[in-house]
Design a protein around this motif. Structure first.
Motif, PDB file in Angstrom:
ATOM      1  N   GLN A  88       0.858  -1.185   0.000  1.00  0.00           N
ATOM      2  CA  GLN A  88       0.000   0.000   0.000  1.00  0.00           C
ATOM      3  C   GLN A  88       0.894   1.235   0.000  1.00  0.00           C
ATOM      4  OE1 GLN A  88      -2.046   0.931   3.704  1.00  0.00           O
ATOM      5  NE2 GLN A  88      -3.851   1.664   2.599  1.00  0.00           N
ATOM      6  N   GLN A  89       0.571   2.196  -0.821  1.00  0.00           N
ATOM      7  CA  GLN A  89       1.310   3.447  -0.855  1.00  0.00           C
ATOM      8  C   GLN A  89       0.501   4.523  -0.135  1.00  0.00           C
ATOM      9  OE1 GLN A  89       1.998   3.703  -5.196  1.00  0.00           O
ATOM     10  NE2 GLN A  89       4.164   3.612  -4.701  1.00  0.00           N
ATOM     11  N   LYS A  90       1.100   5.109   0.892  1.00  0.00           N
ATOM     12  CA  LYS A  90       0.391   6.091   1.690  1.00  0.00           C
ATOM     13  C   LYS A  90       1.406   6.852   2.541  1.00  0.00           C
ATOM     14  CE  LYS A  90      -4.137   6.069   4.004  1.00  0.00           C
ATOM     15  NZ  LYS A  90      -5.149   5.182   4.649  1.00  0.00           N
ATOM     16  N   ASP A  94      -0.766   9.710   7.174  1.00  0.00           N
ATOM     17  CA  ASP A  94      -2.124   9.327   6.782  1.00  0.00           C
ATOM     18  C   ASP A  94      -2.451   7.880   7.107  1.00  0.00           C
ATOM     19  OD1 ASP A  94      -2.614  11.870   5.737  1.00  0.00           O
ATOM     20  OD2 ASP A  94      -1.817  11.318   3.759  1.00  0.00           O
ATOM     21  N   LEU A  95      -1.455   7.112   7.535  1.00  0.00           N
ATOM     22  CA  LEU A  95      -1.692   5.708   7.840  1.00  0.00           C
ATOM     23  C   LEU A  95      -2.556   5.576   9.086  1.00  0.00           C
ATOM     24  CD1 LEU A  95       1.859   4.202   7.225  1.00  0.00           C
ATOM     25  CD2 LEU A  95      -0.200   3.794   5.858  1.00  0.00           C
ATOM     26  N   THR A  96      -3.565   4.719   9.002  1.00  0.00           N
ATOM     27  CA  THR A  96      -4.447   4.476  10.139  1.00  0.00           C
ATOM     28  C   THR A  96      -3.987   3.234  10.899  1.00  0.00           C
ATOM     29  OG1 THR A  96      -5.941   3.034   8.897  1.00  0.00           O
ATOM     30  CG2 THR A  96      -6.367   5.417   8.783  1.00  0.00           C
ATOM     31  N   ASP A  99      -4.630   0.324   8.801  1.00  0.00           N
ATOM     32  CA  ASP A  99      -3.611   0.119   7.773  1.00  0.00           C
ATOM     33  C   ASP A  99      -2.432  -0.669   8.338  1.00  0.00           C
ATOM     34  OD1 ASP A  99      -4.991   1.547   5.782  1.00  0.00           O
ATOM     35  OD2 ASP A  99      -4.065   3.451   6.376  1.00  0.00           O
ATOM     36  N   CYS A 144       6.746   6.676   1.561  1.00  0.00           N
ATOM     37  CA  CYS A 144       5.312   6.471   1.354  1.00  0.00           C
ATOM     38  C   CYS A 144       4.900   4.998   1.460  1.00  0.00           C
ATOM     39  CB  CYS A 144       4.846   7.041   0.012  1.00  0.00           C
ATOM     40  SG  CYS A 144       5.127   8.812  -0.146  1.00  0.00           S
ATOM     41  N   GLU A 145       5.780   4.152   1.972  1.00  0.00           N
ATOM     42  CA  GLU A 145       5.454   2.745   2.206  1.00  0.00           C
ATOM     43  C   GLU A 145       6.114   2.279   3.501  1.00  0.00           C
ATOM     44  OE1 GLU A 145       5.213   0.039  -1.407  1.00  0.00           O
ATOM     45  OE2 GLU A 145       6.563   1.589  -2.178  1.00  0.00           O
TER      46      GLU A 145
END
Length: 238
Positions: A88-90, A94-96, A99, A144-145
């Motif tokens: 997943q890229q985030k 923003d990661l929950t 996630d 982002c990962e």
């Protein structure tokens, strides 16, 4: 000498290539999948003696059921390939929690659940091989990962620790860390990103799932009988 192997996440990418490589080498093969029945069925059409097992690797009870079913069909297992994984890229901010839980649940705890379930077979035989599939991003880190990279780094630590712990029982544990591989997972990147990553690879191209699968097959074979505790990069020099 070929034996029996269980491969998690066997319907696409590296896992699918591994199923084919082991089956062609004469191994008795079982593989897991979560939802893609059509992809599992297509493998069974090509390799009629393979065994397809549906289950979510992040759930311990489902992992134990899959191993039990594989044991019934193949007999005691000789090797385990912990390949199932998600990406997943985030942005980190923003990661929950969900996630993180899902990423670690599949990529790390999925391996833990299957190793726990398969170990009695290997310990009883005083031999066997476990291969986990990490990533170059588990070594280098990935913008982002972060949760993906953390889960893959954890697999490296787990594999090295188990190699030391299980070596006296004759069990080898190694890790494969693929680089930029031409799979569905990497297809999520833009064409520009893929091109840049390929250009940053000294061999000047993306790797193939088959090239990673051959490394996994080697590590499970008697040809790798004195190799344990290693992280093998299949990266084209990335």
């Amino acid at each position: 000498m070929a034996g029996s192997v269980l491969i998690t996440g066997g319907t696409r990418g590296i896992g699918r290539a591994a199923v084919k490589a082991f089956a062609r080498a004469g191994w008795r093969v079982a593989f897991t999948y979560r939802e893609n029945r059509a992809a599992a069925a297509s493998l069974l059409e090509e390799f009629s003696h393979a065994v397809a097992l549906a289950g979510d690797v992040s759930h311990r009870d489902e992992a134990e059921r899959c191993v039990a079913e594989a044991r019934v069909c193949l007999g005691p297992l000789d090797a385990l390939v912990c390949n199932a994984g998600i990406a997943q890229q985030k942005m980190f901010c923003d990661l929950t929690n969900d996630d993180w839980d899902r990423m670690l649940g599949v990529n790390l705890m999925g391996a833990v659940h299957f190793i726990r379930a398969v170990l009695p077979d290997l310990i009883h035989k005083k031999r066997g091989s476990i291969v986990t599939v990490s990533s170059v991003w588990g070594i280098e880190g990935a913008s982002c990962e972060s949760h993906y990279a953390a889960s893959k780094a954890a697999l490296i630590g787990l594999s090295r620790s188990l190699a030391a712990e299980l070596g006296p029982s004759g069990i080898r544990v190694n890790c494969v860390a693929p680089g930029v591989i031409d799979t569905e997972m990497n297809a999520a990147h833009t064409e520009d990103t893929i091109r840049t990553l390929a250009e940053q690879t000294p061999l000047g191209r993306m790797g193939t799932a088959e090239e990673v699968a051959q490394t996994i097959l080697f590590l499970c074979s008697d040809s790798a009988s004195f190799i344990t505790g290693q992280t093998i990069g299949v990266t084209g020099g990335f």
